[in-house]
Design a protein around this motif. Structure first.
Motif, PDB file in Angstrom:
ATOM      1  N   LEU A 176       1.137  -1.296   0.063  1.00  0.00           N
ATOM      2  CA  LEU A 176      -0.104   0.255   0.011  1.00  0.00           C
ATOM      3  C   LEU A 176       1.472   1.687   0.082  1.00  0.00           C
ATOM      4  CD1 LEU A 176      -3.168  -0.836   2.854  1.00  0.00           C
ATOM      5  CD2 LEU A 176      -2.941  -0.481   0.021  1.00  0.00           C
ATOM      6  N   CYS A 177       1.953   0.930   1.105  1.00  0.00           N
ATOM      7  CA  CYS A 177       2.436   2.628   1.670  1.00  0.00           C
ATOM      8  C   CYS A 177       3.757   2.849  -0.767  1.00  0.00           C
ATOM      9  CB  CYS A 177       3.094   1.918   1.831  1.00  0.00           C
ATOM     10  SG  CYS A 177       2.785   2.218   3.578  1.00  0.00           S
ATOM     11  N   ARG A 178       3.845   2.030  -0.801  1.00  0.00           N
ATOM     12  CA  ARG A 178       4.450   1.999  -2.515  1.00  0.00           C
ATOM     13  C   ARG A 178       3.690   2.303  -3.142  1.00  0.00           C
ATOM     14  NH1 ARG A 178       6.579  -2.890  -2.910  1.00  0.00           N
ATOM     15  NH2 ARG A 178       4.891  -4.479  -4.017  1.00  0.00           N
ATOM     16  N   GLU A 179       2.367   1.605  -2.937  1.00  0.00           N
ATOM     17  CA  GLU A 179       1.592   2.154  -4.750  1.00  0.00           C
ATOM     18  C   GLU A 179       1.353   3.395  -4.631  1.00  0.00           C
ATOM     19  OE1 GLU A 179       1.718   0.698  -7.241  1.00  0.00           O
ATOM     20  OE2 GLU A 179       2.517  -0.980  -6.709  1.00  0.00           O
ATOM     21  N   LEU A 180       1.293   4.010  -3.595  1.00  0.00           N
ATOM     22  CA  LEU A 180       0.440   5.289  -2.701  1.00  0.00           C
ATOM     23  C   LEU A 180       1.181   6.159  -2.507  1.00  0.00           C
ATOM     24  CD1 LEU A 180      -2.734   3.908  -0.190  1.00  0.00           C
ATOM     25  CD2 LEU A 180      -2.111   3.723  -3.530  1.00  0.00           C
ATOM     26  N   GLY A 181       2.431   6.259  -2.199  1.00  0.00           N
ATOM     27  CA  GLY A 181       3.090   6.653  -2.477  1.00  0.00           C
ATOM     28  C   GLY A 181       3.945   7.659  -0.689  1.00  0.00           C
ATOM     29  N   ILE A 182       3.058   6.392   0.488  1.00  0.00           N
ATOM     30  CA  ILE A 182       2.877   7.407   1.809  1.00  0.00           C
ATOM     31  C   ILE A 182       4.562   7.171   2.053  1.00  0.00           C
ATOM     32  CG2 ILE A 182       2.527   6.189   4.199  1.00  0.00           C
ATOM     33  CD1 ILE A 182      -0.039   4.865   2.240  1.00  0.00           C
ATOM     34  N   GLY A 183       5.202   7.633   2.485  1.00  0.00           N
ATOM     35  CA  GLY A 183       6.659   8.309   3.193  1.00  0.00           C
ATOM     36  C   GLY A 183       6.603   9.531   3.599  1.00  0.00           C
ATOM     37  N   PRO A 184       7.499  10.228   4.099  1.00  0.00           N
ATOM     38  CA  PRO A 184       7.999  11.389   4.189  1.00  0.00           C
ATOM     39  C   PRO A 184       7.455  12.433   2.783  1.00  0.00           C
ATOM     40  CG  PRO A 184      10.007   9.966   4.655  1.00  0.00           C
ATOM     41  CD  PRO A 184       8.672   9.134   3.630  1.00  0.00           C
ATOM     42  N   GLY A 185       6.797  13.451   3.683  1.00  0.00           N
ATOM     43  CA  GLY A 185       6.455  14.674   2.313  1.00  0.00           C
ATOM     44  C   GLY A 185       5.174  14.432   2.758  1.00  0.00           C
ATOM     45  N   ALA A 186       4.640  12.868   2.578  1.00  0.00           N
ATOM     46  CA  ALA A 186       3.408  12.889   2.283  1.00  0.00           C
ATOM     47  C   ALA A 186       2.523  12.916   2.900  1.00  0.00           C
ATOM     48  CB  ALA A 186       2.767  11.219   1.178  1.00  0.00           C
ATOM     49  N   THR A 187       0.974  13.395   2.573  1.00  0.00           N
ATOM     50  CA  THR A 187      -0.008  13.282   3.346  1.00  0.00           C
ATOM     51  C   THR A 187      -1.225  11.411   3.329  1.00  0.00           C
ATOM     52  OG1 THR A 187       0.201  16.192   3.952  1.00  0.00           O
ATOM     53  CG2 THR A 187      -1.623  14.849   4.857  1.00  0.00           C
ATOM     54  N   VAL A 188      -1.251  10.975   4.607  1.00  0.00           N
ATOM     55  CA  VAL A 188      -2.328  10.271   4.485  1.00  0.00           C
ATOM     56  C   VAL A 188      -2.852  10.814   5.029  1.00  0.00           C
ATOM     57  CG1 VAL A 188      -0.866   9.006   5.493  1.00  0.00           C
ATOM     58  CG2 VAL A 188      -1.855   7.547   4.521  1.00  0.00           C
ATOM     59  N   LEU A 189      -4.716  10.203   4.888  1.00  0.00           N
ATOM     60  CA  LEU A 189      -5.831  10.329   5.439  1.00  0.00           C
ATOM     61  C   LEU A 189      -6.234   8.701   5.278  1.00  0.00           C
ATOM     62  CD1 LEU A 189      -9.089  11.022   6.403  1.00  0.00           C
ATOM     63  CD2 LEU A 189      -9.463  10.954   4.361  1.00  0.00           C
ATOM     64  N   ASP A 190      -6.209   8.123   7.062  1.00  0.00           N
ATOM     65  CA  ASP A 190      -6.551   6.848   7.336  1.00  0.00           C
ATOM     66  C   ASP A 190      -8.120   6.835   7.677  1.00  0.00           C
ATOM     67  OD1 ASP A 190      -6.692   4.289   7.987  1.00  0.00           O
ATOM     68  OD2 ASP A 190      -6.324   4.558   9.312  1.00  0.00           O
ATOM     69  N   LEU A 191      -9.330   6.406   6.568  1.00  0.00           N
ATOM     70  CA  LEU A 191     -10.107   6.666   6.772  1.00  0.00           C
ATOM     71  C   LEU A 191     -11.370   5.388   7.849  1.00  0.00           C
ATOM     72  CD1 LEU A 191     -13.327   8.217   5.931  1.00  0.00           C
ATOM     73  CD2 LEU A 191     -12.794   7.361   4.194  1.00  0.00           C
ATOM     74  N   ALA A 192     -11.951   5.682   8.467  1.00  0.00           N
ATOM     75  CA  ALA A 192     -12.498   4.853   9.215  1.00  0.00           C
ATOM     76  C   ALA A 192     -11.400   3.579  10.164  1.00  0.00           C
ATOM     77  CB  ALA A 192     -14.041   3.725   8.345  1.00  0.00           C
ATOM     78  N   ALA A 193     -10.499   4.821  10.519  1.00  0.00           N
ATOM     79  CA  ALA A 193      -9.784   4.553  11.872  1.00  0.00           C
ATOM     80  C   ALA A 193      -9.611   4.017  12.504  1.00  0.00           C
ATOM     81  CB  ALA A 193      -8.944   5.422  11.776  1.00  0.00           C
ATOM     82  N   GLY A 194     -11.538   3.649  13.146  1.00  0.00           N
ATOM     83  CA  GLY A 194     -11.582   2.389  14.569  1.00  0.00           C
ATOM     84  C   GLY A 194     -10.206   2.865  15.206  1.00  0.00           C
ATOM     85  N   THR A 195      -9.952   1.686  16.525  1.00  0.00           N
ATOM     86  CA  THR A 195      -8.739   2.035  17.536  1.00  0.00           C
ATOM     87  C   THR A 195      -7.292   2.475  16.880  1.00  0.00           C
ATOM     88  OG1 THR A 195      -8.333  -0.521  17.469  1.00  0.00           O
ATOM     89  CG2 THR A 195     -10.448   0.823  18.671  1.00  0.00           C
TER      90      THR A 195
END
Ligand SMILES: C[S@@+](CC[C@H](N)C(=O)[O-])C[C@H]1O[C@@H](n2cnc3c(N)ncnc32)[C@H](O)[C@@H]1O
Length: 271
Positions: A50-69
């Motif tokens: 997921l992180c590779r395909e979505l470019g999740i890393g330093p400098g990026a902003t990610v929304l974790d939606l319906a994050a639960g606990t």
């Protein structure tokens, strides 16, 4: 990015509404403790994908939606990305804030996100997309994503190739007894579902992997009781199901593994 860049606009977004299904709201609010105790995390290879395909890393902003606990949220923090988490149920949010103190936690729903347009690079949804009004939520996710931004969905599904897990699933899937309805089925093909909708996303990819959750009987019972439509049942029904689950694994040595097939989907917002 300054946190004010993520604030909702003046278009009414940001107000949590009644779209969270009753079973989710009541089940997840009474079952938040069981949820945190009994539910699995996610396999490292799936999170890396997921992180590779979505470019999740330093400098990026990610929304974790319906994050639960915060079971996926806390795995996103070490990537160095700025993490924002949205969760509508207050009891889940309280555990989320405790487990992810560096994360910007917000009240909101998938259909009305409390974020400004084009304010995040990626959106993740773990074990929750089946609760959403898919078309409304995908348009709303597209609004907050920057053009070309990625959306990732992930589910852990019990691996019923092991006979005791198949029997456990039969116990949990009370819809098959004609008593309660389950919100979705594990067979749902989200590639076909999403690609059939009129939403601004490209082709959907899918990858399956496996995961094993080490547990004892008490954790298994917490896992079962955290299922939203079971969490909202009367105490007698919950006790009776818990007894059936204990009987199912009475001869199994602790600790044991609950096996899952983990399914990951991802796609990109159109530029
Ligand atoms: C099975 S839990 C998954 C939680 C977490 N993502 C995880 O991986 O453990 C489903 C979550 O979806 C949330 N939810 C249900 N309907 C929602 C909606 N319409 N918008 C946002 N969240 C929703 C519930 O409150 C619950 O926390």
């Amino acid at each position: 990015m300054a946190s004010s860049d993520l604030s909702p606009g003046t278009d009414g977004h940001g107000a949590p509404d009644a779209r969270v299904m009753l079973a989710a709201a009541s089940g997840f609010s009474v079952g938040a403790g069981d949820y945190e105790r009994g539910r699995p995390s996610y396999p490292a290879d799936a999170v890396e994908l997921l992180c590779r395909e979505l470019g999740i890393g330093p400098g990026a902003t990610v929304l974790d939606l319906a994050a639960g606990t915060g079971k996926l949220t806390r795995l996103l923090v070490p990537t160095g990305a700025e993490v924002v988490a949205v969760e509508p149920v207050a009891e889940m949010r309280a555990l989320l804030e405790a487990s992810t103190p560096t994360v910007d936690v917000r009240d909101g729903t998938a259909e009305h996100l409390p974020l400004a347009g084009a304010s995040v690079d990626a959106v993740t949804v773990a074990q929750a997309f089946h609760w959403f009004d898919a078309e409304v939520a995908l348009r709303e996710i597209a609004r907050v994503l920057r053009p070309g931004g990625g959306l990732g969905l992930i589910w852990n599904e019990r691996d019923t190739r092991e006979p005791w897990v198949a029997e456990l699933s039969r116990l949990i899937r009370w819809d098959q007894r004609g008593e309660w309805q389950v919100p979705y089925t594990v067979e749902d093909d989200w590639v076909a579902r999403i690609e059939a909708l009129d939403v601004p996303f490209g082709a959907v990819s899918r990858h399956d992997t496996t995961y094993r959750q080490r547990m004892d009987v008490d954790t298994l019972v917490a896992r079962v009781l955290s299922t939203s439509y079971i969490a909202s049942q009367p105490p007698e029904a919950r006790s009776s199901l818990a007894a059936e689950v204990r009987a199912l694994v009475a001869d199994v040595a602790e600790p044991f593994d609950l096996p899952y097939v983990t399914v990951v989907y991802w796609c990109r917002r159109n530029p």
